[in-house]
Design an enzyme around this catalytic site. Structure first.
Site, PDB file in Angstrom:
ATOM      1  N   SER A 296      26.056 -38.589 137.365  1.00 19.45           N
ATOM      2  CA  SER A 296      26.471 -37.983 136.086  1.00 19.45           C
ATOM      3  C   SER A 296      26.327 -36.459 136.140  1.00 19.45           C
ATOM      4  O   SER A 296      27.278 -35.762 136.501  1.00 19.45           O
ATOM      5  CB  SER A 296      25.700 -38.598 134.916  1.00 19.45           C
ATOM      6  OG  SER A 296      24.314 -38.341 135.025  1.00 19.45           O
TER       7      SER A 296
ATOM      8  N   GLU B  97      24.435 -26.499 142.463  1.00 21.82           N
ATOM      9  CA  GLU B  97      25.421 -26.925 143.453  1.00 21.82           C
ATOM     10  C   GLU B  97      26.135 -25.697 144.006  1.00 21.82           C
ATOM     11  O   GLU B  97      26.377 -24.742 143.260  1.00 21.82           O
ATOM     12  CB  GLU B  97      26.440 -27.864 142.801  1.00 21.82           C
ATOM     13  CG  GLU B  97      25.788 -29.154 142.286  1.00 21.82           C
ATOM     14  CD  GLU B  97      26.772 -30.092 141.592  1.00 21.82           C
ATOM     15  OE1 GLU B  97      27.965 -29.737 141.461  1.00 21.82           O
ATOM     16  OE2 GLU B  97      26.344 -31.181 141.179  1.00 21.82           O
TER      17      GLU B  97
ATOM     18  N   HIS C 262      28.944 -34.016 144.971  1.00 17.30           N
ATOM     19  CA  HIS C 262      29.624 -34.110 143.661  1.00 17.30           C
ATOM     20  C   HIS C 262      31.086 -34.568 143.842  1.00 17.30           C
ATOM     21  O   HIS C 262      32.031 -33.869 143.462  1.00 17.30           O
ATOM     22  CB  HIS C 262      29.573 -32.764 142.928  1.00 17.30           C
ATOM     23  CG  HIS C 262      29.816 -32.905 141.450  1.00 17.30           C
ATOM     24  ND1 HIS C 262      29.271 -32.064 140.519  1.00 17.30           N
ATOM     25  CD2 HIS C 262      30.567 -33.800 140.739  1.00 17.30           C
ATOM     26  CE1 HIS C 262      29.679 -32.419 139.309  1.00 17.30           C
ATOM     27  NE2 HIS C 262      30.467 -33.472 139.414  1.00 17.30           N
TER      28      HIS C 262
HETATM   29  N1  LIG Z   1      30.084 -37.352 139.721  1.00 21.17           N
HETATM   30  C1  LIG Z   1      31.278 -37.051 139.273  1.00 21.17           C
HETATM   31  O1  LIG Z   1      32.131 -36.566 140.016  1.00 21.17           O
HETATM   32  C2  LIG Z   1      31.607 -37.319 137.861  1.00 21.17           C
HETATM   33  C3  LIG Z   1      30.638 -37.248 136.898  1.00 21.17           C
HETATM   34  N2  LIG Z   1      30.947 -37.498 135.586  1.00 21.17           N
HETATM   35  C4  LIG Z   1      29.868 -37.426 134.590  1.00 21.17           C
HETATM   36  O2  LIG Z   1      29.727 -38.692 133.972  1.00 21.17           O
HETATM   37  C5  LIG Z   1      29.479 -38.496 132.610  1.00 21.17           C
HETATM   38  C6  LIG Z   1      29.842 -39.724 131.825  1.00 21.17           C
HETATM   39  O3  LIG Z   1      31.233 -39.904 131.816  1.00 21.17           O
HETATM   40  P1  LIG Z   1      31.915 -40.873 130.766  1.00 21.17           P
HETATM   41  O4  LIG Z   1      31.376 -42.241 130.876  1.00 21.17           O
HETATM   42  O5  LIG Z   1      33.345 -40.717 130.926  1.00 21.17           O
HETATM   43  O6  LIG Z   1      31.418 -40.222 129.410  1.00 21.17           O
HETATM   44  P2  LIG Z   1      31.342 -40.890 127.977  1.00 21.17           P
HETATM   45  O7  LIG Z   1      31.175 -39.777 127.023  1.00 21.17           O
HETATM   46  O8  LIG Z   1      32.434 -41.865 127.802  1.00 21.17           O
HETATM   47  O9  LIG Z   1      29.956 -41.706 128.029  1.00 21.17           O
HETATM   48  C7  LIG Z   1      28.692 -41.117 128.001  1.00 21.17           C
HETATM   49  C8  LIG Z   1      27.784 -42.090 127.284  1.00 21.17           C
HETATM   50  O10 LIG Z   1      26.469 -41.679 127.459  1.00 21.17           O
HETATM   51  C9  LIG Z   1      25.773 -41.916 126.242  1.00 21.17           C
HETATM   52  N3  LIG Z   1      24.550 -41.118 126.239  1.00 21.17           N
HETATM   53  C10 LIG Z   1      24.447 -39.775 126.128  1.00 21.17           C
HETATM   54  N4  LIG Z   1      23.169 -39.414 126.216  1.00 21.17           N
HETATM   55  C11 LIG Z   1      22.449 -40.552 126.373  1.00 21.17           C
HETATM   56  C12 LIG Z   1      21.074 -40.821 126.534  1.00 21.17           C
HETATM   57  N5  LIG Z   1      20.178 -39.833 126.534  1.00 21.17           N
HETATM   58  N6  LIG Z   1      20.692 -42.087 126.677  1.00 21.17           N
HETATM   59  C13 LIG Z   1      21.595 -43.108 126.666  1.00 21.17           C
HETATM   60  N7  LIG Z   1      22.895 -42.912 126.514  1.00 21.17           N
HETATM   61  C14 LIG Z   1      23.322 -41.646 126.386  1.00 21.17           C
HETATM   62  C15 LIG Z   1      26.778 -41.542 125.199  1.00 21.17           C
HETATM   63  O11 LIG Z   1      26.448 -42.060 123.940  1.00 21.17           O
HETATM   64  C16 LIG Z   1      28.041 -42.141 125.793  1.00 21.17           C
HETATM   65  O12 LIG Z   1      28.226 -43.477 125.373  1.00 21.17           O
HETATM   66  C17 LIG Z   1      30.336 -37.272 132.274  1.00 21.17           C
HETATM   67  O13 LIG Z   1      29.879 -36.621 131.114  1.00 21.17           O
HETATM   68  C18 LIG Z   1      30.182 -36.422 133.494  1.00 21.17           C
HETATM   69  O14 LIG Z   1      29.104 -35.560 133.308  1.00 21.17           O
HETATM   70  C19 LIG Z   1      32.210 -37.844 135.228  1.00 21.17           C
HETATM   71  C20 LIG Z   1      33.198 -37.923 136.148  1.00 21.17           C
HETATM   72  C21 LIG Z   1      32.995 -37.609 137.546  1.00 21.17           C
HETATM   73  O1  LIG Z   2      35.451 -33.244 140.324  1.00 22.17           O
HETATM   74  C1  LIG Z   2      34.897 -32.375 139.661  1.00 22.17           C
HETATM   75  O2  LIG Z   2      35.059 -31.195 139.846  1.00 22.17           O
HETATM   76  C2  LIG Z   2      33.965 -32.740 138.543  1.00 22.17           C
HETATM   77  C3  LIG Z   2      33.882 -34.190 138.282  1.00 22.17           C
HETATM   78  C4  LIG Z   2      32.983 -34.389 137.143  1.00 22.17           C
HETATM   79  O3  LIG Z   2      31.825 -34.230 137.273  1.00 22.17           O
HETATM   80  C5  LIG Z   2      33.547 -34.690 135.849  1.00 22.17           C
HETATM   81  O4  LIG Z   2      34.694 -35.134 135.778  1.00 22.17           O
HETATM   82  O5  LIG Z   2      32.842 -34.498 134.858  1.00 22.17           O
END
Ligand SMILES: NC(=O)C1=CN([C@@H]2O[C@H](COP(=O)(O)OP(=O)(O)OC[C@H]3O[C@@H](n4cnc5c(N)ncnc54)[C@H](O)[C@@H]3O)[C@@H](O)[C@H]2O)C=CC1
Ligand SMILES: O=C(O)CCC(=O)C(=O)O
Length: 630
Positions: A460, A490, A513
């Site tokens: 995340s 990063e 990432h």
């Molecule tokens: N590693 C990567 O390349 C990527 C990382 N991400 C990260 O993943 C995160 C989540 O993505 P989505 O699922 O699409 O977001 P989303 O907004 O759909 O889901 C996040 C969920 O986390 C919950 N939440 C927030 N704080 C919380 C806590 N302290 N305890 C329990 N639940 C909590 C929210 O209520 C929400 O349901 C993004 O915000 C981003 O930071 C997303 C895409 C790619």
């Molecule tokens: O691919 C990226 O640059 C970021 C992915 C990510 O963490 C996000 O979609 O929130």
């Protein structure tokens, strides 16, 4: 506009997208074995004349000698050229009807096909100055009228001398011979038209480069179809955003600068000054300090999901709408998480390293199936919920904890507290957003609460896990492994060194990432975000903006759209409408939405309105940004 302006417009590659003679050659040589060779020769001769490298007469004679064309071919050519009128010319028919008597088509091409094409936009044959073909009895083209001044070298200059136009003269064209009219002192300005072809040598000589007719009309403050020329919209794309985004913005006519790296605060503050649209991923911090420098910014694209790197409130207060791609990379993250769960339960990182080091460790020790294990998901949003569905289908027993009430999918179990989840599950996977409240969500206490021998995934945001505490938990054996894709710090580029306290630890997967970094996800994101931004620029529609009140607007039809972004304070809508009332404005439609910081009012009005209205709306107290769209 003053009446004493004359517009000299070139035909080939300016009025139309193509060169007429080349298109005629294409038609006449259809199915001929030597077609490719002859076409190449004709193109070279055209280009040489356009660049001013050979005389026009020589080029014309040589081109016609290569061309076995007749009157039937010309008929086909006319139909083809009528469909290939330059896009921005077709977009601005009013210019041609309104100024038909002041527009002169001056071309080294041929009236035989030019007249039927320019008549399409309302111009008349008497204002077309061009060559004419000669034909034999069978209707084959035999040459050209050699007495026509335009068939001679420097023909355009000589013609303009003869025309002796009174008033200002503006030349619009793509070739060197167009520039020569200005060079001879016969025109006030030469506008290099680059919508279809951009020739360095010609652009270099131009008083103004006009990538479309919209730009020309804008500069001359004339009636036009678009409120603002698209070529004036500058887009800055950072962090290696997928090439589709650049392509989409380019096709829209914007100016693009694309960099593969992120920029630090000072660099971005400098670069952003004249940027209208900024595209970033997770590394570039868009702070209030940077935004202060952004004088023209309308929209920001977060080409990812997370928007914690952007000061959303500061953007809203500046009237800058931010869009992200909330779904496009979710599947990629989920697939990586599933893969890592399998790898870590089989103790693969350690075994793989041993093989690389030459050590054969065939053993079932510390290797488990995922079937029947308890997976605990923290954050049951788009990613968390999707992971639960896939994991359940693979035989995992899924639990989740979310601070918001979320509907459990399938047979998933909802936990009442984080502690309950941590103490129940064998695998914990984090999928929360990166807000400040989530910093060190898993610290020493939480990691110690996890079951002995469990594994942790964080795909995340880096700050969500205290990595020093995680290192201790791994060293103590409380945790049997970890998969970490995101880090508190990063590298900004692939050239920068990466360091982490977790480097060198057994059964730990460290990835740069890349949860969302698949070709599919990046392509989807580029298309999704770029199109959202273009829609916002063109229509004002803010659907799925993450910091603006969301308004989905109907297509603008035969009206002007006034977009008013203001601080959300009582009474402002009444004040806006009172201005409309004072000026007898005929309102076709009005849309309003507010959020805590700002209000967004869109009013579609009849085109005939008093310009004073615009100034009054702009100076209304609390106005953040005002745009007119048409
Ligand atoms: N590693 C990567 O390349 C990527 C990382 N991400 C990260 O993943 C995160 C989540 O993505 P989505 O699922 O699409 O977001 P989303 O907004 O759909 O889901 C996040 C969920 O986390 C919950 N939440 C927030 N704080 C919380 C806590 N302290 N305890 C329990 N639940 C909590 C929210 O209520 C929400 O349901 C993004 O915000 C981003 O930071 C997303 C895409 C790619
Ligand atoms: O691919 C990226 O640059 C970021 C992915 C990510 O963490 C996000 O979609 O929130």
């Amino acid at each position: 506009m003053a009446e004493n302006k004359n517009f000299i417009i070139d035909f080939d590659s300016t009025f139309t997208k193509v060169e007429g003679l080349e298109a005629l050659a294409e038609i006449a040589l259809h199915n001929k074995p030597n077609k490719k060779k002859i076409l190449e020769k004709i193109e070279t001769l055209t280009e040489k004349a356009m660049q001013g490298d050979i005389s026009f007469r020589e080029s014309l004679e040589k081109r016609l000698a290569l061309l076995p064309a007749n009157k039937d071919h010309l008929k086909l050519l006319i139909v083809r050229l009528q469909k290939q009128i330059s896009t921005s010319f077709n977009r601005n028919p009013t210019f041609f009807t309104q100024y038909k008597n002041s527009i002169y088509i001056v071309s080294s091409g041929f009236k035989d096909f030019i007249i039927p094409v320019v008549e399409r936009l309302g111009l008349s044959a008497k204002n077309v100055y061009a060559n004419t073909f000669t034909y034999d009895k069978e209707g084959n083209i035999t040459g050209f009228d050699e007495d026509n001044i335009l068939s001679t070298n420097n023909g355009k200059v000589k013609l303009l001398q003869q025309l002796d136009l009174q008033g200002d003269v503006y030349v619009v064209g793509d070739g060197y011979t167009d520039y020569e009219m200005k060079a001879a002192g016969l025109a006030n300005k030469f506008y290099a038209f680059t919508e279809n072809v951009a020739r360095e040598k010609v652009m270099h000589k131009a008083d103004h480069i006009t990538p479309s007719l919209d730009e020309f009309l804008y500069v001359h403050q004339m009636n036009r179809t678009l409120s603002y020329p698209k070529n004036r919209i500058k887009v800055l794309l950072l962090e290696n955003i997928h090439a589709d985004a650049k392509k989409i913005f380019e096709e829209e006519g914007y100016q693009i600068e694309s960099l593969s790296t992120a920029l630090d605060e000072a660099e971005l503050a400098e670069k952003i000054k004249d940027v209208s649209i900024l595209g970033i991923r997770s590394k570039s911090l868009l702070t209030e300090k940077v935004l202060k420098q952004a004088k023209r910014l309308i929209g920001v694209g977060a080409f990812c999901i997370g928007t914690n790197q952007i000061d959303l409130e500061a953007c809203a207060k500046k009237g800058v709408s931010v869009f992200n791609a909330p779904f496009s990379n979710t599947r990629s993250v989920v697939e990586l998480a599933i893969g890592e769960i399998i790898f870590l339960l089989r103790n693969l990182p350690t075994k793989m390293q041993a093989m690389q080091d030459g050590n054969w460790q065939k053993s079932a020790q510390n290797s488990y199936e995922i079937r029947g294990k308890k997976l605990g998901i923290i954050g049951y949003g788009n990613i968390g919920a999707q992971l639960s569905v896939l994991a359940e289908n693979m035989g995992l027993d899924v639990y989740y904890y979310d601070i918001v009430d979320k509907l459990p999918l399938g047979n998933v179990t909802k936990c009442k507290s984080l502690k309950q989840l941590l103490t129940t599950c064998d695998i914990i996977s984090l999928h929360v957003e990166g807000k400040t409240e989530n910093k060190n969500l898993l610290g020493e206490e939480e990691l110690n609460a996890m079951k002995k021998g469990s594994i942790l995934l964080n795909l995340s945001r880096g700050e969500v896990v205290d990595l020093n505490a995680l290192k201790k938990a791994l060293e103590s054996g409380n945790l049997a492994g970890a998969g970490i894709d995101v880090f508190p710090e990063e590298p900004k580029t692939n050239q920068e060194k990466f360091t982490s306290v977790l480097q060198g630890m057994p059964n730990v997967i460290l990835t740069p990432h890349i949860g969302g970094s698949t070709i599919e996800a990046q392509e989807n994101i580029a298309n999704f975000v770029a199109n959202k931004i273009i829609k916002y620029v063109n229509t004002g529609s803010s659907t799925s903006s993450v910091n603006f009140p969301n308004l989905q607007l109907p297509q603008l039809q035969d009206a002007h759209r006034l977009l008013h972004i203001h601080y959300n304070r009582p009474g402002i809508l009444a004040e806006i409408n009172s201005i409309f009332g004072q000026h007898n404005i005929n309102i076709d439609g009005q849309y309003l939405k507010t959020n805590q910081q700002i209000g967004y009012v869109i009013t579609d009005v009849n085109k005939a309105y008093d310009e004073a209205v615009v100034n009054k709306l702009k100076s209304l107290e609390g106005t953040i940004k005002f745009r007119v769209l048409y």
